[in-house]
Scaffold this motif. Sequence first.
Motif, mmCIF file in Angstrom:
data_model
loop_
_atom_site.group_PDB
_atom_site.id
_atom_site.type_symbol
_atom_site.label_atom_id
_atom_site.label_comp_id
_atom_site.label_asym_id
_atom_site.label_seq_id
_atom_site.Cartn_x
_atom_site.Cartn_y
_atom_site.Cartn_z
ATOM 1 N N GLY A 160 -44.816 24.068 -2.742
ATOM 2 C CA GLY A 160 -43.724 23.213 -2.306
ATOM 3 C C GLY A 160 -42.573 24.010 -1.755
ATOM 4 O O GLY A 160 -42.399 25.200 -2.069
ATOM 5 N N LEU B 76 -46.763 26.005 -7.038
ATOM 6 C CA LEU B 76 -46.447 25.158 -8.181
ATOM 7 C C LEU B 76 -47.611 25.066 -9.157
ATOM 8 O O LEU B 76 -47.408 25.073 -10.382
ATOM 9 N N TYR C 12 -46.640 12.005 -6.482
ATOM 10 C CA TYR C 12 -47.885 12.326 -5.809
ATOM 11 C C TYR C 12 -48.876 12.731 -6.893
ATOM 12 O O TYR C 12 -48.572 13.577 -7.732
ATOM 13 N N LYS D 196 -35.504 22.784 -7.364
ATOM 14 C CA LYS D 196 -35.627 22.831 -5.910
ATOM 15 C C LYS D 196 -34.862 24.003 -5.301
ATOM 16 O O LYS D 196 -35.256 24.532 -4.266
ATOM 17 N N ALA E 41 -42.656 15.194 1.913
ATOM 18 C CA ALA E 41 -42.182 14.337 0.825
ATOM 19 C C ALA E 41 -40.837 13.711 1.155
ATOM 20 O O ALA E 41 -40.503 12.633 0.652
ATOM 21 N N ARG F 192 -41.617 12.868 -7.372
ATOM 22 C CA ARG F 192 -40.672 12.808 -6.265
ATOM 23 C C ARG F 192 -39.352 12.169 -6.673
ATOM 24 O O ARG F 192 -38.288 12.530 -6.177
ATOM 25 N N GLU G 155 -38.389 18.141 2.455
ATOM 26 C CA GLU G 155 -39.142 18.661 1.313
ATOM 27 C C GLU G 155 -40.616 18.503 1.642
ATOM 28 O O GLU G 155 -41.052 17.429 2.069
ATOM 29 N N TYR H 139 -46.973 15.604 -8.944
ATOM 30 C CA TYR H 139 -45.706 16.072 -8.380
ATOM 31 C C TYR H 139 -44.753 14.883 -8.390
ATOM 32 O O TYR H 139 -45.014 13.869 -7.742
ATOM 33 N N THR I 93 -38.292 23.279 -0.121
ATOM 34 C CA THR I 93 -37.218 22.458 0.426
ATOM 35 C C THR I 93 -36.611 23.224 1.594
ATOM 36 O O THR I 93 -36.436 24.443 1.527
ATOM 37 N N LEU J 73 -41.954 28.701 0.613
ATOM 38 C CA LEU J 73 -43.004 28.031 -0.135
ATOM 39 C C LEU J 73 -43.196 28.720 -1.481
ATOM 40 O O LEU J 73 -43.291 29.946 -1.550
ATOM 41 N N VAL K 198 -44.886 19.451 0.623
ATOM 42 C CA VAL K 198 -45.881 19.838 -0.371
ATOM 43 C C VAL K 198 -47.181 20.122 0.367
ATOM 44 O O VAL K 198 -47.584 19.352 1.256
ATOM 45 N N ARG L 114 -36.917 27.031 -4.547
ATOM 46 C CA ARG L 114 -37.870 27.020 -3.441
ATOM 47 C C ARG L 114 -37.203 26.631 -2.128
ATOM 48 O O ARG L 114 -37.856 26.150 -1.208
#
Length: 238
Positions: free
Chosen positions: A167, A146, A114, A136, A191, A69, A230, A67, A169, A143, A232, A139
């Motif tokens: 994930g 991913l 990540y 982003k 995150a 970032r 954000e 993932y 936001t 949730l 995860v 989402r």
Amino acid sequence: MIDLRPFESLGRFDNDWLAARYHFSFAGYHDPRRSGVGPLLVWNDDTIEPQTGFDLHGHRDMEIITYVRKGAISHRDHLGNEGRTEAGDVQVMSAGKGIMHAEFNLESEPTQIYQIWIRPEVAGATPRWDARRFPKAERAGELVALASGRKGHEAALPINADAAVLGATLKRGQSVEHRLGADRQAYLVAALGTVTVTDAEGDSVTLGTRDGAVLRQTEGVTVTADEDAEIVIADVRA
């Protein structure tokens, strides 16, 4: 139950090109109290300096989800796959019976990722790699799966495990719910931003940026953003 793992308490490794923080025991860092969550074995928070990275090396029998970032990571492997995965997007490598690959930050700024490792259901599968854009905005406030091997997540990148990486936001004040039940557990990382996590029994903890938390023995949790955030989550078998 919510078991908070503050960022400052994580295992660490630093050299001239990599700053790694380990949510679970990994490489030279070993803590018997932090040996993964079921089949979720690794959650590394890596910052990679520009024009550096991981030289060609091998893996087998592991689902490796990356993932991104910040920045971008560039992948190549012995199967001929090549790709560049940007911030907000995800790549999956199913190592299966064996794969050789390299990962580099070819950008002009540090890349932050990540890297999440989940043990597969069956050993010796055919190795593969894929990446996908997950904007982003798609989402925001909910949730989104991913990477997943669970039913109902057909839009996610597939993995060979009864697990899902999701994930979201969140704007300040927004909340999302995630159900678990007796047969599931999860690991959640903020995150970005600060969130409050409340379990079904009403117990709460606050996570700051890059903090993690084990979620188990609860029917589910509600995650509320105390500021724009954000998150995860890796959801796995108990």
